[in-house]
Structure formats: C-alpha cells, structure tokens
Design a protein around this motif. Structure first.
Motif, mmCIF file in Angstrom:
data_model
loop_
_atom_site.group_PDB
_atom_site.id
_atom_site.type_symbol
_atom_site.label_atom_id
_atom_site.label_comp_id
_atom_site.label_asym_id
_atom_site.label_seq_id
_atom_site.Cartn_x
_atom_site.Cartn_y
_atom_site.Cartn_z
ATOM 1 N N THR A 103 -2.426 10.704 -12.421
ATOM 2 C CA THR A 103 -1.530 11.003 -11.295
ATOM 3 C C THR A 103 -0.205 11.630 -11.730
ATOM 4 O OG1 THR A 103 -0.544 8.793 -11.317
ATOM 5 C CG2 THR A 103 -2.501 9.102 -9.921
ATOM 6 N N GLY B 119 0.261 10.560 3.583
ATOM 7 C CA GLY B 119 -0.955 10.007 4.174
ATOM 8 C C GLY B 119 -2.074 9.844 3.173
ATOM 9 N N GLN C 128 -3.839 11.450 -0.709
ATOM 10 C CA GLN C 128 -3.639 12.246 -1.919
ATOM 11 C C GLN C 128 -4.952 12.349 -2.652
ATOM 12 O OE1 GLN C 128 -0.947 13.950 -2.846
ATOM 13 N NE2 GLN C 128 -2.218 14.799 -4.461
ATOM 14 N N MET D 189 2.328 6.457 -4.757
ATOM 15 C CA MET D 189 1.790 7.054 -5.988
ATOM 16 C C MET D 189 1.785 6.062 -7.148
ATOM 17 S SD MET D 189 0.589 9.947 -5.254
ATOM 18 C CE MET D 189 0.158 10.331 -6.943
ATOM 19 N N MET E 58 -1.389 4.238 -6.547
ATOM 20 C CA MET E 58 -2.490 5.130 -6.918
ATOM 21 C C MET E 58 -2.655 5.177 -8.437
ATOM 22 S SD MET E 58 -3.127 9.065 -5.700
ATOM 23 C CE MET E 58 -4.752 9.831 -5.974
ATOM 24 N N ALA E 59 -1.522 5.196 -9.151
ATOM 25 C CA ALA E 59 -1.566 5.228 -10.623
ATOM 26 C C ALA E 59 -2.170 3.946 -11.183
ATOM 27 C CB ALA E 59 -0.155 5.444 -11.184
ATOM 28 N N ILE F 292 -6.288 3.602 -10.547
ATOM 29 C CA ILE F 292 -7.210 4.382 -11.386
ATOM 30 C C ILE F 292 -7.354 3.764 -12.777
ATOM 31 C CG2 ILE F 292 -5.537 6.038 -12.320
ATOM 32 C CD1 ILE F 292 -9.138 6.850 -11.143
ATOM 33 N N TYR G 39 -10.156 12.282 -7.979
ATOM 34 C CA TYR G 39 -9.574 10.993 -7.598
ATOM 35 C C TYR G 39 -8.804 11.182 -6.308
ATOM 36 C CZ TYR G 39 -6.642 6.761 -7.905
ATOM 37 O OH TYR G 39 -5.997 5.579 -7.638
ATOM 38 N N GLY G 40 -9.121 10.370 -5.302
ATOM 39 C CA GLY G 40 -8.413 10.486 -4.034
ATOM 40 C C GLY G 40 -8.214 9.134 -3.380
ATOM 41 N N VAL G 41 -7.124 8.998 -2.634
ATOM 42 C CA VAL G 41 -6.846 7.767 -1.889
ATOM 43 C C VAL G 41 -6.202 8.108 -0.545
ATOM 44 C CG1 VAL G 41 -6.371 6.488 -4.026
ATOM 45 C CG2 VAL G 41 -4.456 7.357 -2.676
ATOM 46 N N ARG G 42 -6.263 7.130 0.344
ATOM 47 C CA ARG G 42 -5.485 7.154 1.590
ATOM 48 C C ARG G 42 -4.507 5.989 1.522
ATOM 49 N NH1 ARG G 42 -9.263 7.997 6.113
ATOM 50 N NH2 ARG G 42 -8.894 10.082 5.288
ATOM 51 N N PHE G 43 -3.262 6.259 1.889
ATOM 52 C CA PHE G 43 -2.254 5.194 1.854
ATOM 53 C C PHE G 43 -2.260 4.493 3.207
ATOM 54 C CE2 PHE G 43 -0.812 8.560 -1.043
ATOM 55 C CZ PHE G 43 -0.887 7.851 -2.223
#
Lengths: 150, 142
Positions: A58, A87, A89, B61, B64-65, B68, B84-88
């Motif tokens: 990231t 929203g 990423q 983020m 997210m870090a 993973i 790599y993808g996410v929804r917050f």
C-alpha cells in the motif's frame, strides 16, 4: 451539487517523477509494524528475486493519492473536498515498487455517479517507472457526502 | 517472485494464520508522518468530534496496510501480491488510553485461479465490527 458527467474519461497530465527512497520505505514499514526483511535488507530482497528492497503493497497510495489531488482540486469539477471520504481502494501490480524507482502517475476520472445526494468519483492512477514500464494501477473511490439541509 | 507457499498445497478454504494488530494514538501519529496523510481526524479528538466522529479514527489506509500482512507473512514475498482491494465500511475508533484499538484479521483461500494465483478473502474487525468489506487479494504462489 451533482458533478459534471462530462468529466468522465478526462485524463490529467502525468505528475513529476517521485523517487522511491529506501529510507522512506523503511519509515513506512516501521510505521505499519511490518518487519518483513524484503523492505529493509537488500540481500533479503535479492534472495526473493528483486533487484533492491521493495515497498509494502500500500506504500504507493501516498503517490497516487497526491496525483489524484489534481482531480480533487480541479475547480471546474467542483468537488467539495471537506465532505470527501475514502470509499474503496484497489491496486493491480505488475511488480512491487522498489528503491530507486522514479515514478509518474497519470490520473483519469473513470466514473461519476450521484447516489442519495452523495457524489461518487472513481479515479484511476496509472503508475509508470523511468523506463515507461507499467508498475501498478490504483483505483480510488471518493465519496463526497451530501451537504446537510441548511 | 518467490512465494514460500506452493499452489499445489492450498485448496479453496485453506485458512491463513490470523493476526491481531494493535493501534494507539502514537501508531496513528507515526503512520501520518510516514504516509503524509495529516488529516486531523486521525490525531485531533476535538476536530474528529466536530465533524461527527465518535473519536479519533485510524487511517483507512493503515487498516489496509495491516490486513495485507496476513497474506504477505503467509507467502513471505510481498512482491507476490498481484491485486489487492478493500472497501472502507466502518472506521477503527482509537481511544486516547494505553490500549488503543485492536484490528483482527483473518483470511482464507476463496478461489484457485490461473498462473499459480489464488484469491484470498480477508476479514478485518475491530471492537467486534467489520471494518473492511470486499477485502480480497490475488497472490501468486510457488
């Protein structure tokens, strides 16, 4: 206020190169508490087949999000940044970032939608290195929440 | 890329070792500096409450870090991550005490794909609530 649909597909000029520094990678890895030696030890990174230390997955967001700022700050688009939340990423990697990369980002507005008064903006950032090779693509969804009734 | 996990050794449903990641106000200040994201909702309680948040929240983020890492620690080579993808979905609320918050992350193999890649679905929770949705990674195995 609904955003202008004519901005869909608009591509902004590539950014000035960002040079990936090994100490910046170390700082980031320490900040997320990640002791993977591929981030800090050149020999460990080489043992995995990388020419130099690599960055965590990231890490690149700081670069692509700064580039997306061109879009966010475009006065013609008229996004209210004070109401924006992140929203979604996503990243698709051709290879990991590594120390010494000089990266440029080209940002494109992929979609603009309005749902329940919220403006939803999808921005794609294509990241290339100094040789023109594609490194990673980042997709960022920004949601500008509807303004409260006055 | 040199993943230490072999494609042949995993199947749909294989669970990755789960991990917990503590996050305090100090963590957020350090992440703000490293990432360049100085939004005051991540360090200023007064500001966070003014904009309607319950307290200071972690950077999405940052979460997210951390998430993973369940994948990169499993495969060994972070360069093996292809997507790599996410929804917050919900913020990680970080109180100003000695404990802060904890992010719990688990993952399992959801699909075996082409070219020795697998899709891993991740689940991240804090205080019993899911904080990431549609959180998935594609990773190339050996």
């Amino acid at each position: 206020m609904a955003l202008d649909q004519s901005f869909v597909g608009r591509t902004y000029p590539p950014t000035e190169p960002y040079e990936v520094g090994r100490e910046k990678i170390r700082e980031f890895a320490e900040a997320v508490g990640d002791a993977n030696p591929a981030y800090t030890d050149t020999e460990a990174a080489r043992a995995l087949g990388h020419p130099d230390v690599i960055a965590p997955p990231t890490f690149v967001f700081a670069i692509t999000f700064k580039a997306a700022g061109q879009v966010v700050a475009d006065p013609q688009l008229g996004l209210d940044y004070s109401r924006v939340v992140h929203g979604d990423q996503k990243f698709a990697y051709n290879r990991p970032l590594r120390a010494g990369d000089r990266l440029t980002v080209t940002s494109t507005i992929e979609t603009i939608r309005t749902m329940a008064g919220n403006d939803i903006l999808d921005i794609r950032g294509e990241v290339h290195d100094q040789n023109g090779e594609h490194v990673v693509t980042a997709w960022t969804k920004l949601v500008a929440r509807a303004a409260e009734e006055a | 890329m040199t993943a230490k996990i072999s494609y042949a050794d995993v199947e749909v449903g294989t669970e990755l070792p789960a991990q917990t990641f503590p996050v305090t106000r100090a963590t957020l200040v350090q992440y703000a500096g490293a990432s360049g994201d100085f939004n005051p909702i991540h360090w200023n309680e007064r500001f966070a409450k003014e904009v309607g948040l319950p307290d200071v929240i972690a950077h999405g983020m940052f979460t997210m870090a951390e998430a993973i890492r369940v994948v990169t620690d499993w495969v060994g080579d972070p360069g093996a991550v292809v997507e790599y993808g996410v929804r917050f979905t919900r913020p990680v609320v970080v109180p100003d005490d000695d404990k802060g918050a904890v992010i719990e992350v688990s993952g399992k193999v959801a699909a075996k794909l082409d070219d020795n890649t697998v899709r891993v679905d991740l689940t991240a929770t804090s205080a019993g609530q899911k904080v990431l949705g549609a959180s998935r990674a594609v990773v190339r195995l050996a």
